[in-house]
Motif scaffolding. Structure first.
Motif, PDB file in Angstrom:
ATOM      1  N   GLU A   2       0.827  -1.199   0.000  1.00 38.72           N
ATOM      2  CA  GLU A   2       0.000   0.000   0.000  1.00 38.72           C
ATOM      3  C   GLU A   2       0.866   1.255   0.000  1.00 38.72           C
ATOM      4  N   LEU A   3       0.310   2.322  -0.566  1.00 38.97           N
ATOM      5  CA  LEU A   3       1.018   3.596  -0.601  1.00 38.97           C
ATOM      6  C   LEU A   3       1.324   4.082   0.813  1.00 38.97           C
ATOM      7  N   ARG A   4       0.398   3.836   1.728  1.00 37.39           N
ATOM      8  CA  ARG A   4       0.620   4.253   3.111  1.00 37.39           C
ATOM      9  C   ARG A   4       1.830   3.546   3.708  1.00 37.39           C
ATOM     10  N   GLN A   5       1.985   2.262   3.413  1.00 38.64           N
ATOM     11  CA  GLN A   5       3.139   1.530   3.921  1.00 38.64           C
ATOM     12  C   GLN A   5       4.452   2.130   3.417  1.00 38.64           C
ATOM     13  N   ILE A   6       4.474   2.508   2.149  1.00 39.59           N
ATOM     14  CA  ILE A   6       5.682   3.077   1.566  1.00 39.59           C
ATOM     15  C   ILE A   6       6.010   4.413   2.229  1.00 39.59           C
ATOM     16  N   LYS A   7       5.003   5.243   2.457  1.00 37.87           N
ATOM     17  CA  LYS A   7       5.231   6.530   3.107  1.00 37.87           C
ATOM     18  C   LYS A   7       5.766   6.329   4.527  1.00 37.87           C
ATOM     19  N   TYR A   8       5.205   5.385   5.255  1.00 41.15           N
ATOM     20  CA  TYR A   8       5.678   5.112   6.611  1.00 41.15           C
ATOM     21  C   TYR A   8       7.112   4.588   6.571  1.00 41.15           C
ATOM     22  N   PHE A   9       7.385   3.686   5.646  1.00 45.30           N
ATOM     23  CA  PHE A   9       8.725   3.116   5.520  1.00 45.30           C
ATOM     24  C   PHE A   9       9.767   4.206   5.252  1.00 45.30           C
ATOM     25  N   ILE A  10       9.478   5.104   4.331  1.00 42.87           N
ATOM     26  CA  ILE A  10      10.437   6.156   3.978  1.00 42.87           C
ATOM     27  C   ILE A  10      10.675   7.088   5.166  1.00 42.87           C
ATOM     28  N   GLU A  11       9.623   7.401   5.886  1.00 44.59           N
ATOM     29  CA  GLU A  11       9.772   8.299   7.037  1.00 44.59           C
ATOM     30  C   GLU A  11      10.606   7.656   8.138  1.00 44.59           C
ATOM     31  N   VAL A  12      10.372   6.381   8.409  1.00 43.35           N
ATOM     32  CA  VAL A  12      11.155   5.675   9.422  1.00 43.35           C
ATOM     33  C   VAL A  12      12.611   5.565   8.986  1.00 43.35           C
ATOM     34  N   ALA A  13      12.834   5.256   7.718  1.00 35.09           N
ATOM     35  CA  ALA A  13      14.201   5.139   7.200  1.00 35.09           C
ATOM     36  C   ALA A  13      14.940   6.468   7.300  1.00 35.09           C
ATOM     37  N   LYS A  14      14.237   7.553   7.043  1.00 34.80           N
ATOM     38  CA  LYS A  14      14.853   8.877   7.082  1.00 34.80           C
ATOM     39  C   LYS A  14      15.240   9.267   8.507  1.00 34.80           C
ATOM     40  N   ARG A  15      14.382   8.940   9.472  1.00 27.59           N
ATOM     41  CA  ARG A  15      14.602   9.385  10.850  1.00 27.59           C
ATOM     42  C   ARG A  15      15.319   8.345  11.711  1.00 27.59           C
ATOM     43  N   GLU A  16      15.304   7.094  11.233  1.00 29.92           N
ATOM     44  CA  GLU A  16      15.929   5.986  11.978  1.00 29.92           C
ATOM     45  C   GLU A  16      15.356   5.878  13.390  1.00 29.92           C
ATOM     46  N   ILE A  75       5.015   9.174  -8.481  1.00 29.71           N
ATOM     47  CA  ILE A  75       3.603   9.314  -8.093  1.00 29.71           C
ATOM     48  C   ILE A  75       3.262  10.774  -7.825  1.00 29.71           C
ATOM     49  N   ASP A  76       4.136  11.473  -7.082  1.00 29.63           N
ATOM     50  CA  ASP A  76       3.887  12.885  -6.783  1.00 29.63           C
ATOM     51  C   ASP A  76       3.845  13.712  -8.063  1.00 29.63           C
ATOM     52  N   ASN A  77       4.776  13.420  -8.979  1.00 27.11           N
ATOM     53  CA  ASN A  77       4.798  14.155 -10.247  1.00 27.11           C
ATOM     54  C   ASN A  77       3.528  13.892 -11.053  1.00 27.11           C
ATOM     55  N   ALA A  78       3.084  12.639 -11.051  1.00 33.56           N
ATOM     56  CA  ALA A  78       1.881  12.295 -11.804  1.00 33.56           C
ATOM     57  C   ALA A  78       0.660  13.032 -11.250  1.00 33.56           C
ATOM     58  N   THR A  79       0.560  13.094  -9.924  1.00 38.57           N
ATOM     59  CA  THR A  79      -0.540  13.818  -9.296  1.00 38.57           C
ATOM     60  C   THR A  79      -0.471  15.303  -9.638  1.00 38.57           C
TER      61      THR A  79
END
Length: 299
Positions: A2-16, A75-79
């Motif tokens: 899901e898109l939500r999972q990807i957003k959560y994953f990126i945020e966690v990876a960024k902040r560790e 995805i952001d660019n497409a939107t």
């Protein structure tokens, strides 16, 4: 997935850190942990090494993060494309730029553009020279303003907007300060104030000096134009910088002197991707810049 999972994953990876990521996302920490767990279950691999709520990416997690950031940019660019096709004059323009263009070129161009398109928004990101082409390649920005304009780029195209002179900036008490122009070789015994090694403006100056028979003696370094101008103002050396950086901002106790020999210029322009289309609003700005500087060159 899901898109939500990807957003959560990126945020966690960024902040560790799971809790900090949850706070930034304005959701419960348990919700973030659950979505990351579900994502790992679906993929069949561990994306993080966990130490409490502190996490580090696994090797495969680093690869996955790189691909997901690219996917989210798409995805952001497409939107944004959909929104801008409805009204290109109310879109967002993503631009990268170096410090040498912040004092005059970038503000002047944006100000002129917004007189015509007042509802357009700008997302501005400053990079070192080589970081600009990397940002275009990764999709972080779609237009990079820079100088000199590079050639032979993979999946990118450079456009020269104008050529500008490199000029000498000297302390006001320098023996050559009263001259109307100088030869670069006349500075061979001076101490120079330049950008650190690896910066393109330093490479341009060193190359020009070496071509006429001397290597500049660098006494001080500065990572931005204002620092370099300040060090020259303090009498700590001379410098060679783009003429445009001195428009309306000549430091106290300094003089700007043209270099008559050899002819010393740099190209200034923009780089855009060739493997994806500019967003509609960005295409407006791209075309505007070419027309704007072509008009200035005629006067």
């Amino acid at each position: 997935m899901e898109l939500r999972q990807i957003k959560y994953f990126i945020e966690v990876a960024k902040r560790e850190h799971v809790t900090e990521a949850a706070d930034a996302l304005h959701v419960a920490q348990s919700a973030v942990s659950r979505q990351i767990f579900n994502l790992e279950e679906e993929l069949g691999v561990d994306l993080f090494i966990r130490k409490g709520r502190t996490v580090k990416l696994t090797p495969v997690g680093k690869v996955f993060l790189e691909r997901m950031i690219h996917a989210m940019n798409v995805i952001d660019n497409a939107t944004q494309v959909v929104n801008e096709y409805l009204d290109p004059e109310k879109g967002v323009i993503h631009i990268g730029f170096p410090s040498s263009l912040t004092t005059y070129i970038l503000p002047t161009a944006i100000s002129a553009f917004r007189e015509r398109y007042p509802d357009v928004q700008f997302s501005l990101s400053q990079y070192a020279y080589r970081g600009l082409t990397e940002a275009v390649a990764s999709g972080d920005v779609n237009i990079a303003l820079l100088g000199p304009v590079p050639t032979n780029l993979k999946d990118m195209e450079g456009t020269v907007l104008f050529n500008e002179n490199m000029v000498a900036l000297l302390p006001a008490n320098h023996p050559l300060a009263n001259k109307s122009s100088i030869a670069l070789y006349e500075l061979k015994e001076d101490s120079f104030v330049l950008f650190p090694e690896g910066f393109i403006l330093r490479e341009l100056v060193v190359k020009a000096c070496m071509q006429i028979g001397f290597e500049p003696k660098v006494s001080f370094e500065g990572e931005d134009i204002d620092t370099i101008k300040g060090l020259v103002s303090a009498g700590l050396g001379v410098s060679i910088i783009p003429e445009i950086t001195l428009v309306d901002t000549l430091p106290r106790e300094t003089v700007m002197i043209p270099i008559k020999e050899p002819k010393f210029t740099r190209t200034v322009g923009m780089v855009v991707p060739t493997n994806r289309q500019l967003l509609p609003t960005e295409k407006l700005f791209y075309d505007f810049l070419q027309n704007y500087f072509a008009h200035l060159e005629n006067f």
